[in-house]
Design an enzyme around this catalytic site. Sequence first.
Site, short mmCIF file in Angstrom:
data_model
loop_
_atom_site.label_atom_id
_atom_site.label_comp_id
_atom_site.label_asym_id
_atom_site.label_seq_id
_atom_site.Cartn_x
_atom_site.Cartn_y
_atom_site.Cartn_z
CD GLU A 188 -3.04 -1.06 2.23
OE1 GLU A 188 -4.12 -1.60 2.05
OE2 GLU A 188 -2.73 -0.47 3.30
CD GLU A 287 -4.38 -5.82 2.44
OE1 GLU A 287 -5.16 -5.15 3.16
OE2 GLU A 287 -3.14 -5.75 2.52
#
EC number: 3.2.1.23
Length: 985
Positions: A188, A287
């Site tokens: 991320e 995710e």
Amino acid sequence: MRILSLLFLLLLGFLAGNRVVSATDHGKTTDVTWDRYSLSVKGERLFVFSGEFHYQRLPVPEMWLDVFQKLRANGFNAISVYFFWGYHSASEGEFDFETGAHNIQRLFDYAKEAGIYVIARAGPYCNAETTAGGYALWAANGQMGNERTSDDAYYAKWRPWILEVGKIIAANQITNGGPVILNQHENELQETSYEADNTLVVYMKQIARVFQEAGIVVPSSHNEKGMRAVSWSTDHHDVGGAVNIYGLDSYPGGLSCTNPSSGFNLVRTYYQWFQNSSYTQPEYLPEFEGGWFQPWGGHDYDTCATELSPEFADVYYKNNIGSRVTLQNIYMVFGGTNWGHSAAPVVYTSYDYSAPLRETREIRDKLKQTKLIGLFTRVSSDLLKTHMEGNGTGYTSDSSIYTWALHNPDTNAGFYVLAHKTSSSRSVTEFSLNVTTSAGAISIPDIQLDGRQSKIIVTDYQFGKSSALLYSSAEVLTYANLDVDVLVLYLNVGQKGLFVFKDERSKLSFQTYGNTNVTASVSSHGTQYIYTQAEGVTAVKFSNGVLAYLLDKESAWNFFAPPTTSNPQVAPDEHILVQGPYLVRGVTINHDTVEIIGDNANTTSLEVYAGNLRVKVVKWNGKAIKSRRTAYGSLVGRAPGAEDARISPPSLDSWSAQDTLPDIQPDYDDSRWTVCNKTASVNAVPLLSLPVLYSGDYGYHAGTKVYRGRFDGRNVTGANVTVQNGVASGWAAWLNGQFVGGVAGAIDLAVTSAVLSFNSSLLHDRDNVLTVVTDYTGHDQNSVRPKGTQNPRGILGATLIGGGKFTSWRIQGNAGGEKNIDPVRGPINEGGLYGERMGWHLPGYKAPRSAAKSSPLDGISGAEGRFYTTTFTLKLDRDLDVPIGLQLGAPAGTQAVVQVFMNGYQFGHYLPHIGPQSLFPFPPGVINNRGENTLAISMWALTDAGAKLDQVELVAYGKYRSGFDFNQDWGYLQPQWKDNRRQYA
């Protein structure tokens, strides 16, 4: 609305279609390739149906296999795994990949044995609600400079980690016969500038080089943190550092833990996002919400009804399929436990996450519903190459229904994903669906959607060499190509089903076995087989050889398609069909016998369709069961359960208690403690006083810290103390052995200060001792101000009031500091309480005769600390899986820090004044299900009111007769106490 969306999507498809190359292999391997539709492994397209699993949060390798078997049985073909640097590296230059649950080779071996692929995520930064985001704590004290950049100081620290773990990952790639198919770079990390010399670009290029140096050849990936930027995609401003497979993380639920009416809002812009950001690549959700974490002071996971709802899996995961996603990873599929001090401050001990598989490894309804999707994607190969026909509310007779329409350009197979336009709707809606088939345009009537339900309607759907559906209003669960083609359909009870076989113009004869009545009606495009779903299982045998199972949803939840191969890619002729039990772990067929390994809570029906009339015997967990053959070829019998097992966990009566805070006394000998004598810190967070009291500067990172500061004189009236140990953490202080104050901790405060008032009667002319004991809830993650993972722990500043200065400070933390004296449990299991340093929590420790015969129910009357120990024995049947936990309770108003140790593992951090957790489960291997156990509880009061517990009770969760081997010797995971612990007094 449909026209506008269709035109827009066709335009995107045209633009993307002119920029696409197929079967990209990046020049390193052809074992894993990709195009804009899907990933391909060994030349076969694959729908990656993955679940996030963190081995650190389950420190028993044998239980990894238990979890993997449950995932495989419930439709998963992959796991995504973080490898946390801090779990493997207690000190600089030291890496442990061999001891106990640090042995990640066993992770790969078990994954391969279970038949699931691995997506590797080694960081170096991970986040994941784990302490310091997964960084090694020895490095998270400021010495890495500007973290997550190309800073030389940072590079020098993380490079050895990626090289070491990367070599093990590389050895387990699919190219070497292992299960690893993807390797993620970082986590991320938002690309903020599309400039080749930008520090983030250079950093991502560094990561790629080091992974390559380690031998990684499978495609690289990354996970975008929501729709905030487009980062590291070769299709979007690629100036360097881009990965092969772009991914988007999404947690769209917006759910309230306790209010099921709120949230439940679908995101319907994934397809457009991927067409803009990664149009030559398959759509990947690294995710996707499988639950959500709970903070200190939040809710117990078992009360989060909305997150636990199977409706969530049904609607959200099917919406992803409608958006043309072909790689999906559920975060978390199994959360596990933040045992020891592995948690970041944002979470408490449990990391259950309201995941499909409970922290206790029990299967929730949410996992059963997820299985219906996983098994469908496993056999639906035509789903792996589709074009977006369109989406919107114009496909049905009711504008409240939203449709995704996908078509395979090669086979003409269609997939229509239906849900209410308002995804949170509780309405029951009946409508017709307009579809395009090989027989022309057709309107499928009498489709019903219950509230918060989604359906995937298939057209031109092949389920055998000569068997296909023209369309079906019932959902396909799976199919099998055995002696005949077996089709499995499901609906909610009371819903209408209708299906038509493709290219079967004549009316077929059929025989029905079960409660559902099926009728036939000839139409212009073939014979319609119409029914209303009744409870249970109905089998229909057609004259064309097809066998159809018609299941209600609850029956589908207990329907399995166990593979007869260990390959994660399971062909329709490589599994059999089993209906009835709680879990089917695996099957083998030997001559005339089908052997099933599984679990059952209660005795259930067992129906097996093996597709082989030579199979006459059914064995369940090694024992033949009485069975009979049905008219349509299956074998039916009964699978035994655990209802006859009497589970009565022993009471905890015989306790020993010892002082765990002797170091608050002024005459305590601290001569062997670490002297705090530094006048500058590598940490960039400004000091509030000297000397440096940041615990990390002295090699103490996790757990409780004890400080002793000395000063002279009777004129001092108090002290100003500031402590930072994570949100919810408290601290207490004693002057010359007498309690003088502290802070109990709060859910919104990581830094706390108190002005301590000193009574002059407590002071001496010389050598006054101020002792400060600090709790710890973890190191911060990268996003926490001011410095993220570098936010120091311990005392930030301590100054005297009324004149004078401290003449010295000493600190004590976990025994051995960074020496990692207990490598099996690892560097983040213990803190610095005296009882921990002495090893009173370890198996084999015997309390001296001088120890009090007192229990946590007796407690302490003032600002003191006690360490309670006891032993108990469990004698569970060798074929039983019975998760065991410890239920604690405390009187209202109790302010204390309580830790629970089971056989040396800290498996509970209980703050009764903050909560919410009071029940702490232990996995087999941490607890001995067939042997003696050592239980220890540490407790110290945060006020002079003292503390006690009013409940300390072992409890059993569910009970299951299991074919898994729970009769194991866990001794290698439970090192015994040794008397060399005394050196850490």
